[in-house]
Design a protein around this motif. Sequence first.
Motif, PDB file in Angstrom:
ATOM      1  N   SER A  48      53.201  -6.120 -11.414  1.00 25.50           N
ATOM      2  CA  SER A  48      52.366  -5.701 -10.302  1.00 25.50           C
ATOM      3  C   SER A  48      53.313  -4.979  -9.354  1.00 25.50           C
ATOM      4  O   SER A  48      54.526  -5.209  -9.377  1.00 25.50           O
ATOM      5  N   LEU A  67      49.650   7.791  -6.313  1.00 28.31           N
ATOM      6  CA  LEU A  67      49.283   6.409  -5.980  1.00 28.31           C
ATOM      7  C   LEU A  67      47.906   6.054  -6.526  1.00 28.31           C
ATOM      8  O   LEU A  67      47.700   4.951  -7.039  1.00 28.31           O
ATOM      9  N   LEU A  68      46.977   6.982  -6.444  1.00 23.47           N
ATOM     10  CA  LEU A  68      45.621   6.728  -6.953  1.00 23.47           C
ATOM     11  C   LEU A  68      45.621   6.550  -8.469  1.00 23.47           C
ATOM     12  O   LEU A  68      44.957   5.646  -8.999  1.00 23.47           O
ATOM     13  N   ASP A  71      47.096   3.220  -9.282  1.00 29.86           N
ATOM     14  CA  ASP A  71      46.146   2.151  -8.992  1.00 29.86           C
ATOM     15  C   ASP A  71      45.144   2.002 -10.134  1.00 29.86           C
ATOM     16  O   ASP A  71      44.834   0.883 -10.547  1.00 29.86           O
ATOM     17  N   GLN A  72      44.645   3.107 -10.665  1.00 30.39           N
ATOM     18  CA  GLN A  72      43.721   3.056 -11.799  1.00 30.39           C
ATOM     19  C   GLN A  72      44.395   2.438 -13.022  1.00 30.39           C
ATOM     20  O   GLN A  72      43.794   1.614 -13.717  1.00 30.39           O
ATOM     21  N   THR A  75      44.828  -1.361 -12.499  1.00 29.97           N
ATOM     22  CA  THR A  75      43.556  -2.056 -12.696  1.00 29.97           C
ATOM     23  C   THR A  75      43.238  -2.179 -14.184  1.00 29.97           C
ATOM     24  O   THR A  75      42.860  -3.253 -14.649  1.00 29.97           O
ATOM     25  N   ARG A  80      48.293  -5.310 -10.406  1.00 29.03           N
ATOM     26  CA  ARG A  80      47.858  -4.936  -9.058  1.00 29.03           C
ATOM     27  C   ARG A  80      48.817  -3.923  -8.461  1.00 29.03           C
ATOM     28  O   ARG A  80      50.016  -3.963  -8.715  1.00 29.03           O
ATOM     29  N   LEU A  81      48.262  -3.042  -7.646  1.00 30.42           N
ATOM     30  CA  LEU A  81      49.054  -2.101  -6.867  1.00 30.42           C
ATOM     31  C   LEU A  81      48.631  -2.294  -5.414  1.00 30.42           C
ATOM     32  O   LEU A  81      47.448  -2.200  -5.099  1.00 30.42           O
ATOM     33  N   LEU A 106      42.436   2.203  -2.122  1.00 26.89           N
ATOM     34  CA  LEU A 106      43.628   1.439  -2.462  1.00 26.89           C
ATOM     35  C   LEU A 106      43.664   0.128  -1.678  1.00 26.89           C
ATOM     36  O   LEU A 106      43.081   0.033  -0.595  1.00 26.89           O
ATOM     37  N   THR A 107      44.358  -0.854  -2.219  1.00 25.32           N
ATOM     38  CA  THR A 107      44.573  -2.107  -1.500  1.00 25.32           C
ATOM     39  C   THR A 107      45.737  -1.889  -0.541  1.00 25.32           C
ATOM     40  O   THR A 107      46.847  -1.586  -0.969  1.00 25.32           O
TER      41      THR A 107
END
Length: 127
Positions: A48, A67-68, A71-72, A75, A80-81, A106-107
């Motif tokens: 993660s 970053l996007l 994140d994909q 997932t 986790r990102l 994003l988280t």
Amino acid sequence: MQEGGHRGIVVTHERPGIAVVSLAGEHDQYTAPKLSATLADLLAEGSSIVVDLRRAEFLDSTTAGALLVADQRATAAGSRLVIVLTDDSPGPVRRLFDTARLGTILTVASSFDCGLELAKPSLQSEE
């Protein structure tokens, strides 16, 4: 500091299974490929990731795209990102997140410790 990668991208392992990618300085179309490769390698290891933006001075849309995508991938891999973006993060970085509404996708953690906590792998028992 350039040893082992781009001088503005530093990877550490704060806890088992969690890699911290700290970005410092400016990140744009020239550094985005290195960031993408770094994040992909860490996800391939099963980590993660916490991306620490507290020392980043500028991010452009290619960096946001990296970053996007990460994140994909996180997932899809069950990892986790988490992005650390505090009130003390530089204005241009916060503006990008606000303008592009990245915080809705994003988280985002408001402190480093919170980011580490959010990145912890969930305990899944299927028995």
